[in-house]
Design a protein around this motif. Structure first.
Motif, PDB file in Angstrom:
ATOM      1  N   ASP A 208       2.131  -4.324   2.323  1.00 35.37           N
ATOM      2  CA  ASP A 208       0.919  -4.965   1.371  1.00 35.37           C
ATOM      3  C   ASP A 208      -0.087  -4.035   1.134  1.00 35.37           C
ATOM      4  N   ASN A 209      -0.522  -3.116   1.983  1.00 35.58           N
ATOM      5  CA  ASN A 209      -1.772  -2.506   1.629  1.00 35.58           C
ATOM      6  C   ASN A 209      -1.062  -1.107   0.888  1.00 35.58           C
TER       7      ASN A 209
ATOM      8  N   HIS B   6       1.404  -1.411  -1.474  1.00 39.41           N
ATOM      9  CA  HIS B   6       1.426  -2.194  -2.593  1.00 39.41           C
ATOM     10  C   HIS B   6       0.129  -2.279  -3.448  1.00 39.41           C
ATOM     11  N   HIS B   7      -0.952  -2.637  -2.685  1.00 41.41           N
ATOM     12  CA  HIS B   7      -2.144  -2.664  -3.481  1.00 41.41           C
ATOM     13  C   HIS B   7      -2.516  -1.289  -3.867  1.00 41.41           C
ATOM     14  N   LEU B   8      -2.524  -0.602  -3.046  1.00 43.90           N
ATOM     15  CA  LEU B   8      -3.047   1.034  -3.168  1.00 43.90           C
ATOM     16  C   LEU B   8      -2.175   1.503  -4.507  1.00 43.90           C
TER      17      LEU B   8
ATOM     18  N   ARG C 108      -0.312   0.193  -6.896  1.00 47.72           N
ATOM     19  CA  ARG C 108      -0.698  -0.597  -8.006  1.00 47.72           C
ATOM     20  C   ARG C 108      -2.172  -0.270  -8.702  1.00 47.72           C
ATOM     21  N   ALA C 109      -2.859  -0.032  -7.756  1.00 50.97           N
ATOM     22  CA  ALA C 109      -4.356   0.561  -8.198  1.00 50.97           C
ATOM     23  C   ALA C 109      -4.441   1.680  -8.598  1.00 50.97           C
TER      24      ALA C 109
ATOM     25  N   THR D 130     -11.970  -1.272  -0.806  1.00 53.98           N
ATOM     26  CA  THR D 130     -11.733  -2.710  -1.470  1.00 53.98           C
ATOM     27  C   THR D 130     -10.480  -2.881  -1.584  1.00 53.98           C
ATOM     28  N   ILE D 131      -9.526  -2.119  -1.135  1.00 50.77           N
ATOM     29  CA  ILE D 131      -8.163  -2.057  -1.556  1.00 50.77           C
ATOM     30  C   ILE D 131      -7.154  -2.468  -0.331  1.00 50.77           C
ATOM     31  N   THR D 132      -7.490  -1.804   0.713  1.00 50.51           N
ATOM     32  CA  THR D 132      -6.618  -1.979   2.067  1.00 50.51           C
ATOM     33  C   THR D 132      -7.554  -3.054   2.964  1.00 50.51           C
ATOM     34  N   ARG D 133      -6.564  -3.473   4.028  1.00 53.03           N
ATOM     35  CA  ARG D 133      -7.461  -4.075   5.145  1.00 53.03           C
ATOM     36  C   ARG D 133      -6.367  -3.754   6.515  1.00 53.03           C
TER      37      ARG D 133
END
Length: 123
Positions: free
Chosen positions: A102-103, A105-107, A109-110, A92-95
């Motif tokens: 972006d991936n 950064h999301h990971l 941050r999580a 649910t974090i990367t695409r």
């Protein structure tokens, strides 16, 4: 790989206060050490083909997200999450269609919010 060089620069710019040291650049990977005791190993073969693995603290238990097309039954196929308990779950974090920056950064941050990504509570 120039993508890894670009990713290292982006991580250092966005997360300077959260890094335990500079991003380490290996021949085919990046090692990102966060101040919260997470060590993240980043490998991008292509923008949509990646393996992101991490350990928390002194644990030998590795968690990770990758795009190996092995689990077609998951909603996030081909990307999937290997949690610290050994389960394979939808990611649910990367695409794969998102940018590598972006991936990551999301990971990151999580992982800063919860190094175990929802599996238990960090000690």
């Amino acid at each position: 790989m120039s993508l890894h060089f670009e990713l290292a620069s982006a991580i250092e710019a966005a997360f300077a206060d959260d890094l335990d040291s500079q991003v380490e650049q290996l021949q085919d990977a990046l090692i990102v050490r966060l101040k919260n005791n997470v060590t993240l190993n980043v490998r991008y073969a292509a923008p949509d083909a990646y393996s992101l693995r991490w350990v928390y603290g002194e644990s030998d238990v590795e968690s990770g997200i990758d795009t190996a097309p092995l689990h077609p039954g998951l909603a996030s196929f081909p990307n999937h999450f290997h949690d610290a308990d050994g389960r394979i779950l939808a990611d649910t974090i990367t695409r794969p269609d998102a940018s590598p920056v972006d991936n990551l950064h999301h990971l990151i941050r999580a992982l800063l919010d919860n190094p175990l990504l929802g599996v238990g509570t960090p000690a």
